[in-house]
Motif scaffolding. Sequence first.
Motif, PDB file in Angstrom:
ATOM      1  N   GLN A 135      53.570  39.052  14.369  1.00 43.84           N
ATOM      2  CA  GLN A 135      52.515  38.738  13.365  1.00 43.84           C
ATOM      3  C   GLN A 135      51.640  39.921  12.750  1.00 43.84           C
ATOM      4  N   HIS A 139      47.402  37.535   9.695  1.00 48.67           N
ATOM      5  CA  HIS A 139      47.979  36.245   9.990  1.00 48.67           C
ATOM      6  C   HIS A 139      47.681  35.877  11.505  1.00 48.67           C
ATOM      7  N   HIS A 197      50.323  35.864   3.725  1.00 48.30           N
ATOM      8  CA  HIS A 197      51.669  35.433   3.803  1.00 48.30           C
ATOM      9  C   HIS A 197      52.344  36.786   3.419  1.00 48.30           C
ATOM     10  N   GLN A 200      52.438  39.274   5.663  1.00 46.19           N
ATOM     11  CA  GLN A 200      53.160  38.889   6.928  1.00 46.19           C
ATOM     12  C   GLN A 200      54.787  39.169   6.565  1.00 46.19           C
TER      13      GLN A 200
END
Length: 292
Positions: A135, A139, A197, A200
Amino acid sequence: MGTARNSDSGEVRTELPEDLTEVSDFFRAIGKQIRLLREQAGLTRKELGEYVGYGEHLISAVERGVRTPQPELLVAVDKVVKAGGLLAIAKDDVVSARAKARVRHPAWFQGYAGLEPLAVEIHEYSTLLIPGLLQTEAHARALFGMRQPLLTEEVIEERVTARMARQEILTRWPRAIFSWVIEESVLQRPLGGWDVHEGQLRRLLAVGGMRGMAIHIMPTAGADHPALGGPFTLITPKGRPQNGYIEAQQSSRLITDQEEVRIMGARYGALRGQSLDVRESLALIEKMLGER
């Protein structure tokens, strides 16, 4: 207060209430000093943030003691408010306090967290979330921020710091053997918003491109699935037998019974066999980024 149950095959723990520590008190004291010096200098949080290159929200969080200040922030603020070294001299203490905060894992996770730095192999199957070792900070903060019941900002910061500290084992040498099988649906859910996102997904590409890191994506469209019982981890501490680990709803079980661990290993082998290989998995992640 939570309870714990030990058995021959592992243990179940429920989360204990969070308590305030001397580390949290220290960061609050630093924050109060920054606020006092800023106000004496006649600056707003926004103005101070512009001088030192930080956002107003972050300055506010540091002043309230809910974000741990970076050492370089203390040095920069010291110069701007003309504190004469009052803040800068605390930078080494802040580094030490941040290191202490890294061990602030929830009680139910501490058994596994103690094994992780000793691991020579870690293999994880994830069905709902990006694995913690992969991660990004943004995130992780988004996940802890949306948790129900709501966590305090102090606890969120402790959890994020602890999670990021765990990732040091990814760059340690000699490096352990790592592999992850992640359900495709996990990558399709933009938790925290697209910007978080996107970062990530790029993090997955970066780690997946490193030697010794194998990321496999389990296609959602598959007609067969060998492990519908939920996520799990296989961890092998140096010089010790492999263990299994499962968690759900802030409870966990560390599995030491070797027959149970053998079965979990067989399931994981089947998962890797049915998932996309490493190159296909990284290509899928790149495709997801390109479709945005």
